[in-house]
Design a protein around this motif. Sequence first.
Motif, PDB file in Angstrom:
ATOM      1  N   THR A  49      38.665  52.175  41.511  1.00 37.74           N
ATOM      2  CA  THR A  49      39.978  52.538  42.056  1.00 37.74           C
ATOM      3  C   THR A  49      40.918  53.106  41.001  1.00 37.74           C
ATOM      4  OG1 THR A  49      41.704  51.745  43.556  1.00 37.74           O
ATOM      5  CG2 THR A  49      41.161  50.319  41.717  1.00 37.74           C
ATOM      6  N   ARG A  50      40.614  52.911  39.734  1.00 35.83           N
ATOM      7  CA  ARG A  50      41.444  53.481  38.667  1.00 35.83           C
ATOM      8  C   ARG A  50      41.312  54.992  38.592  1.00 35.83           C
ATOM      9  NH1 ARG A  50      38.982  50.617  33.532  1.00 35.83           N
ATOM     10  NH2 ARG A  50      37.301  51.896  34.397  1.00 35.83           N
ATOM     11  N   GLU A 205      46.131  50.556  58.058  1.00 40.09           N
ATOM     12  CA  GLU A 205      46.970  49.487  57.508  1.00 40.09           C
ATOM     13  C   GLU A 205      47.706  48.713  58.601  1.00 40.09           C
ATOM     14  OE1 GLU A 205      49.008  50.055  53.642  1.00 40.09           O
ATOM     15  OE2 GLU A 205      48.511  52.187  53.964  1.00 40.09           O
ATOM     16  N   TYR A 229      42.252  46.478  49.777  1.00 42.20           N
ATOM     17  CA  TYR A 229      43.427  46.990  49.075  1.00 42.20           C
ATOM     18  C   TYR A 229      43.045  47.887  47.898  1.00 42.20           C
ATOM     19  CZ  TYR A 229      46.712  44.428  51.943  1.00 42.20           C
ATOM     20  OH  TYR A 229      47.453  43.988  53.004  1.00 42.20           O
ATOM     21  N   ALA A 230      41.899  47.625  47.276  1.00 40.95           N
ATOM     22  CA  ALA A 230      41.422  48.539  46.237  1.00 40.95           C
ATOM     23  C   ALA A 230      41.154  49.921  46.836  1.00 40.95           C
ATOM     24  CB  ALA A 230      40.159  47.973  45.588  1.00 40.95           C
ATOM     25  N   ILE A 233      44.593  51.591  47.601  1.00 45.13           N
ATOM     26  CA  ILE A 233      45.254  52.041  46.373  1.00 45.13           C
ATOM     27  C   ILE A 233      44.559  53.276  45.809  1.00 45.13           C
ATOM     28  CG2 ILE A 233      45.727  51.415  43.963  1.00 45.13           C
ATOM     29  CD1 ILE A 233      46.096  48.507  44.966  1.00 45.13           C
ATOM     30  N   SER A 234      43.227  53.307  45.939  1.00 44.45           N
ATOM     31  CA  SER A 234      42.462  54.415  45.356  1.00 44.45           C
ATOM     32  C   SER A 234      42.783  55.756  45.999  1.00 44.45           C
ATOM     33  CB  SER A 234      40.961  54.141  45.494  1.00 44.45           C
ATOM     34  OG  SER A 234      40.494  54.432  46.810  1.00 44.45           O
ATOM     35  N   ASN A 236      45.433  57.184  46.224  1.00 45.25           N
ATOM     36  CA  ASN A 236      46.366  57.925  45.379  1.00 45.25           C
ATOM     37  C   ASN A 236      45.635  58.859  44.415  1.00 45.25           C
ATOM     38  OD1 ASN A 236      48.802  56.682  46.362  1.00 45.25           O
ATOM     39  ND2 ASN A 236      48.258  54.844  45.224  1.00 45.25           N
TER      40      ASN A 236
END
Length: 258
Positions: A49-50, A205, A229-230, A233-234, A236
């Motif tokens: 996800t980073r 969501e 949630y990972a 978030i990913s 983005n």
Amino acid sequence: MAEVLFYERPVPLNRTAHKDLRLKPIPNMKFALNAHSVPLTGVEFALATRDMPIVFAGNDLASAGPVALLGLRQNENLFVDANGQWLPGAYVPAFVRRYPFVLAEKPAGQEGDDFAVFLDEGYEGFNANEGDRLFNEDGSDTEMLSRAVGFLGEFQQHVARTRWFMEQLRKHDLLEQRNISMRKDSPDGQGGNVINLNGLFVVNEEKLRQLDEKTAQEFLREGVLGWIYAHLISMNNLDRLGQRLGSREDGEAGASRN
């Protein structure tokens, strides 16, 4: 999962046919140049996800599974450059790291374990003279091969856990199909084009927030919420992937002018 992605000539590992085979490390990942996405297991979400978008892809909802999106154009991996070097510091999915070995299901009715180890005879690192042997003189696995097979086994366990995760998402109707459109400015600043990503699924969501308390507690206890949630978030990273494509297009435009 697309088990034989990258593999030109996958064959079962054989102690007789491959008794003298050696594996020489090749300092590039050119085999992954054309992979714009690869399957991902849930345990990898936190690291992936980073750097890359995590979406769910398949012909339909029933067959959808998580993938790491590596490119925005067909047959293009934006994490691998022309020299086959992976983007420094970026996560490398386990699906990529296990190459040139793979576990594949045996045909129904065949004796032995459910899975057999295959290797890609087309991989340039395989030869009879240089590198680490796959088998010892007595026919037993070398330490290198044992580590590789152990990694394959762990990966397969994570695949099974990820399938259970997908069952939960479908059971609670949390996935929705989404077509993503991204407008890209042309390198010369004259207009641009639109990139459409179709056939993708993402977690809704609103439906996630409406889960009953018992299900939410189970998801929390089993780590499902963390994976969800990972994934969210990913998303983005889509913009970052677009910027990476823009940089590559600039380079292509510059090369065509020279």
